[in-house]
Motif scaffolding. Structure first.
Motif, PDB file in Angstrom:
ATOM      1  N   VAL A 191     -28.329  11.155  -7.594  1.00  0.00           N
ATOM      2  CA  VAL A 191     -28.917  12.076  -6.624  1.00  0.00           C
ATOM      3  C   VAL A 191     -28.469  11.636  -5.230  1.00  0.00           C
ATOM      4  O   VAL A 191     -28.660  10.495  -4.835  1.00  0.00           O
ATOM      5  CB  VAL A 191     -30.452  12.081  -6.703  1.00  0.00           C
ATOM      6  N   SER A 192     -27.865  12.563  -4.503  1.00  0.00           N
ATOM      7  CA  SER A 192     -27.394  12.244  -3.158  1.00  0.00           C
ATOM      8  C   SER A 192     -27.886  13.294  -2.173  1.00  0.00           C
ATOM      9  O   SER A 192     -28.099  14.453  -2.527  1.00  0.00           O
ATOM     10  CB  SER A 192     -25.858  12.170  -3.118  1.00  0.00           C
ATOM     11  N   SER A 193     -28.087  12.845  -0.938  1.00  0.00           N
ATOM     12  CA  SER A 193     -28.517  13.705   0.147  1.00  0.00           C
ATOM     13  C   SER A 193     -27.828  13.215   1.416  1.00  0.00           C
ATOM     14  O   SER A 193     -27.124  12.202   1.391  1.00  0.00           O
ATOM     15  CB  SER A 193     -30.041  13.658   0.289  1.00  0.00           C
ATOM     16  N   PRO A 194     -27.994  13.898   2.541  1.00  0.00           N
ATOM     17  CA  PRO A 194     -27.314  13.446   3.763  1.00  0.00           C
ATOM     18  C   PRO A 194     -27.652  12.011   4.159  1.00  0.00           C
ATOM     19  O   PRO A 194     -26.851  11.357   4.827  1.00  0.00           O
ATOM     20  CB  PRO A 194     -27.806  14.449   4.818  1.00  0.00           C
ATOM     21  N   ASP A 195     -28.826  11.512   3.784  1.00  0.00           N
ATOM     22  CA  ASP A 195     -29.239  10.179   4.230  1.00  0.00           C
ATOM     23  C   ASP A 195     -29.547   9.219   3.092  1.00  0.00           C
ATOM     24  O   ASP A 195     -30.009   8.102   3.341  1.00  0.00           O
ATOM     25  CB  ASP A 195     -30.491  10.288   5.119  1.00  0.00           C
ATOM     26  N   VAL A 221     -37.628  13.332   6.004  1.00  0.00           N
ATOM     27  CA  VAL A 221     -36.304  13.950   6.083  1.00  0.00           C
ATOM     28  C   VAL A 221     -35.971  14.272   7.537  1.00  0.00           C
ATOM     29  O   VAL A 221     -36.770  14.888   8.247  1.00  0.00           O
ATOM     30  CB  VAL A 221     -36.261  15.225   5.227  1.00  0.00           C
ATOM     31  N   GLN A 222     -34.785  13.871   7.969  1.00  0.00           N
ATOM     32  CA  GLN A 222     -34.355  14.108   9.336  1.00  0.00           C
ATOM     33  C   GLN A 222     -33.159  15.048   9.431  1.00  0.00           C
ATOM     34  O   GLN A 222     -33.008  15.777  10.403  1.00  0.00           O
ATOM     35  CB  GLN A 222     -33.999  12.772  10.012  1.00  0.00           C
ATOM     36  N   ASN A 223     -32.278  15.016   8.430  1.00  0.00           N
ATOM     37  CA  ASN A 223     -31.034  15.790   8.502  1.00  0.00           C
ATOM     38  C   ASN A 223     -30.976  16.799   7.367  1.00  0.00           C
ATOM     39  O   ASN A 223     -31.376  16.507   6.236  1.00  0.00           O
ATOM     40  CB  ASN A 223     -29.825  14.856   8.437  1.00  0.00           C
ATOM     41  N   GLU A 224     -30.465  17.958   7.668  1.00  0.00           N
ATOM     42  CA  GLU A 224     -30.334  18.976   6.643  1.00  0.00           C
ATOM     43  C   GLU A 224     -28.996  18.853   5.932  1.00  0.00           C
ATOM     44  O   GLU A 224     -28.077  18.182   6.390  1.00  0.00           O
ATOM     45  CB  GLU A 224     -30.489  20.364   7.245  1.00  0.00           C
ATOM     46  N   GLY A 225     -28.907  19.527   4.800  1.00  0.00           N
ATOM     47  CA  GLY A 225     -27.692  19.469   3.997  1.00  0.00           C
ATOM     48  C   GLY A 225     -28.037  19.709   2.543  1.00  0.00           C
ATOM     49  O   GLY A 225     -29.073  20.298   2.221  1.00  0.00           O
ATOM     50  N   THR A 248     -29.502  21.643  -4.231  1.00  0.00           N
ATOM     51  CA  THR A 248     -30.376  22.480  -3.416  1.00  0.00           C
ATOM     52  C   THR A 248     -29.974  22.321  -1.957  1.00  0.00           C
ATOM     53  O   THR A 248     -29.889  21.193  -1.457  1.00  0.00           O
ATOM     54  CB  THR A 248     -31.848  22.072  -3.590  1.00  0.00           C
ATOM     55  N   GLN A 249     -29.693  23.435  -1.298  1.00  0.00           N
ATOM     56  CA  GLN A 249     -29.358  23.407   0.124  1.00  0.00           C
ATOM     57  C   GLN A 249     -30.655  23.401   0.923  1.00  0.00           C
ATOM     58  O   GLN A 249     -31.439  24.340   0.847  1.00  0.00           O
ATOM     59  CB  GLN A 249     -28.498  24.610   0.496  1.00  0.00           C
ATOM     60  N   VAL A 250     -30.862  22.328   1.666  1.00  0.00           N
ATOM     61  CA  VAL A 250     -32.120  22.144   2.394  1.00  0.00           C
ATOM     62  C   VAL A 250     -31.884  22.397   3.881  1.00  0.00           C
ATOM     63  O   VAL A 250     -31.039  21.751   4.512  1.00  0.00           O
ATOM     64  CB  VAL A 250     -32.686  20.736   2.171  1.00  0.00           C
ATOM     65  N   HIS A 251     -32.640  23.370   4.404  1.00  0.00           N
ATOM     66  CA  HIS A 251     -32.604  23.662   5.842  1.00  0.00           C
ATOM     67  C   HIS A 251     -33.799  22.978   6.492  1.00  0.00           C
ATOM     68  O   HIS A 251     -34.944  23.122   6.031  1.00  0.00           O
ATOM     69  CB  HIS A 251     -32.663  25.169   6.067  1.00  0.00           C
ATOM     70  N   VAL A 252     -33.550  22.217   7.554  1.00  0.00           N
ATOM     71  CA  VAL A 252     -34.594  21.432   8.203  1.00  0.00           C
ATOM     72  C   VAL A 252     -34.970  22.077   9.535  1.00  0.00           C
ATOM     73  O   VAL A 252     -34.104  22.293  10.398  1.00  0.00           O
ATOM     74  CB  VAL A 252     -34.138  19.976   8.426  1.00  0.00           C
TER      75      VAL A 252
END
Length: 531
Positions: free
Chosen positions: A275-279, A300-304, A323-327
């Motif tokens: 599992v990977s995310s921007p941070d 969560v601080q950064n979207e992606g 999943t595309q996460v908009h912050v």
């Protein structure tokens, strides 16, 4: 088998006799009990001239055996052929021997140097009927059993007997020779069986003496890759910066047994879900038989994209989903001046910012509600400047001068909606004026006087409110929480005064909690330097 071929140097000017060249000196490939070599010369090799010295590789005194009679041509011609002893070697002991050999051709020419080789005079394993119980392995069926029969060939006698007692047998794979599985035992009749998770081109091997390995015939067990899939709960999501986000989904494979999508096996070494995310990056495993998984990322601080991938190694084909996460930035409204005049106007001074992020875009609405919870209607709008600040005056319609006011921001594509509540419109504005904490600076231990005037708005003028309780607060530098120091009653004209002993630097403020007729009010802060 190790061999060395040596030939006499030829003259660059005139042709001369050609010295014999010897190669492939060692044990016979058919029977380790015979010595064999290849020789070539310009005239036939004289078999009576062949002499070999065999030295046993042992520490201390090394026995030497001379073989100088009984060589015969087994292939080729006398000028270019392979020779072998006519009888089985009779050596002092089993083991590895260093061999040197000399000979002459019909011209009496000898090699420039004796030839060197080695003899593996050890028991040899002979494998028969090597087979596997399955031709393929997959994600569900990984174990394979290889069986067969092994016998021992003795080069000293030329006899073969069932079984193998010279050492251990082990199963290995050409695709991964770093791993092997030991054969647990060999029966008296030479039969054996070994079960392993190895796959590919398999063989059973046995150490032949101290330096060599003899392998059984190969058996092929192919690895079958299975399709996989990742199904996530949402294709997209929107959250507020600083909140957590949980990626949920299922990691599954297409079962070769049932042809149904099945959850990955949690304790299988191939079952890691990356599992990977921007941070963040983390490998997790399924938590339920259907392959369900979840991972929560806090703050969560950064979207992606939050993605989950499986396979690409072992028995699993690779699969991926995300999943595309908009912050959203968290909108923050402040209303620093909300004075209501007797004419029914309210000052709308404050700011619209984000924590963190750029200033949100759009208008701020001034809204009114009869009960402060429902029926909010917009009575005016203000537009923040590039820094988010705004300062305007809004007129409260006569029909809406009872009830409650608030500031409301409806949000945008990149910022949250937010509201800043006010108080009932029916109250009369009050203020604390002429507020002062003095003297300043002041010496520690001396008295300090906190004074001011509590007034209520009466249209164009302000009138003092007497007999009211004013709270006196003190805030130490660096603190956000004031401490209640005392209360004081207002006198004629709304004035109040209270003395305190100056002990440390800080900010003095006063507040008044009104009755239902008035608005609450507070003074500005007055910082006093205590020396």
């Amino acid at each position: 088998m190790v061999s060395l071929s040596l030939a006499a140097p030829a003259s660059a000017d005139t042709p001369g006799p050609v010295a014999p060249a010897i190669s492939a000196l060692g044990s016979s490939s058919d029977d380790a009990g015979f010595l064999e070599f290849h020789a070539a010369s310009d005239t036939p090799i004289d078999p009576a001239s062949v002499t070999a010295q065999l030295t046993l590789r042992v520490s201390g005194e090394r026995p030497v055996t001379t073989v100088d009679t009984g060589f015969e041509l087994v292939s080729g011609t006398p000028t270019d052929g392979t020779w072998r002893t006519t009888t089985r070697l009779s050596l002092a002991a089993h083991g590895w021997y260093d061999a040197t050999l000399d000979l002459a051709d019909a011209d009496g020419d000898h090699p420039a140097y004796p030839a060197h080789g080695e003899i593996n005079y050890n028991d040899w394993p002979v494998f028969t009927d090597t087979r596997a119980d399955r031709s393929t392995v997959d994600y569900e069926q990984r174990w394979v059993t290889v069986s067969g029969t092994v016998s021992t060939f003795d080069p000293a006698t030329g006899l073969t007997t069932p079984g193998w007692k010279a050492g251990s047998l082990y199963l290995s794979s050409l695709q991964n020779n770093a791993q092997e599985t030991r054969v647990p035992s060999v029966a008296a009749d030479g039969s054996y069986s070994v079960t392993s998770k190895l796959y590919g081109t398999l063989s059973v091997g046995a150490m032949n003496g101290s330096m060599g390995t003899t392998n059984s015939p190969f058996v092929q067990v192919d690895r079958v890759y299975v399709p996989t899939r990742v199904v996530v709960e949402k294709a997209s999501a929107t959250i507020v910066r600083g909140n957590s986000f949980t990626l949920r989904g299922k990691a599954q494979y297409l079962s070769p047994t049932t042809n149904q999508w099945t959850g990955l096996i949690a304790d299988d070494p191939d079952t890691g879900i990356a599992v990977s995310s921007p941070d963040h990056f983390q490998v997790i495993r399924p938590t339920a038989p259907d392959g369900s998984f979840s991972l929560t990322t806090p703050d969560v601080q950064n979207e992606g994209e939050w993605s989950a991938s499986i396979g690409g190694y072992g028995f699993l084909l690779q699969a991926y989903a995300g999943t595309q996460v908009h912050v959203l930035s968290r909108s923050v409204l402040s209303w620093t001046d909300r004075t209501i005049s007797g004419a029914g106007t309210v000052r709308v001074k404050g700011s619209l910012t984000a924590a963190p992020g750029p200033c949100p875009q759009g208008k701020v609405q001034v809204q009114q509600s009869p009960d402060g919870s429902t029926g909010w209607s917009t009575i005016a709008t203000v537009t923040p400047n590039s820094t988010g600040a705004f300062d305007a005056t809004a007129t409260i319609p006569a029909a809406k001068r009872n009830g409650y006011l608030r500031l409301y921001y409806p949000g945008s594509a990149d910022a949250t909606a937010t509201a800043r509540y006010f108080i009932p419109v029916s109250r009369t504005a009050t203020r604390i004026t002429a507020f002062n904490a003095s003297p300043e600076p002041v010496r520690k231990g001396q008295l300090i006087t906190v004074a001011g005037t509590l007034q209520a708005n009466q249209g164009k003028t302000w009138a003092g409110l007497s007999g009211q309780t004013v709270h006196v607060w003190f805030t130490v530098p660096g603190s956000k929480t004031p401490t209640l120091m005392s209360t004081v009653k207002t006198g004629k004209g709304g004035t109040f005064s209270k003395k305190f002993t100056a002990l440390r630097d800080g900010t003095w403020t006063t507040t008044w909690t009104a009755t239902s007729q008035y608005f609450d009010t507070s003074s500005s802060g007055d910082y006093v330097d205590v020396r």
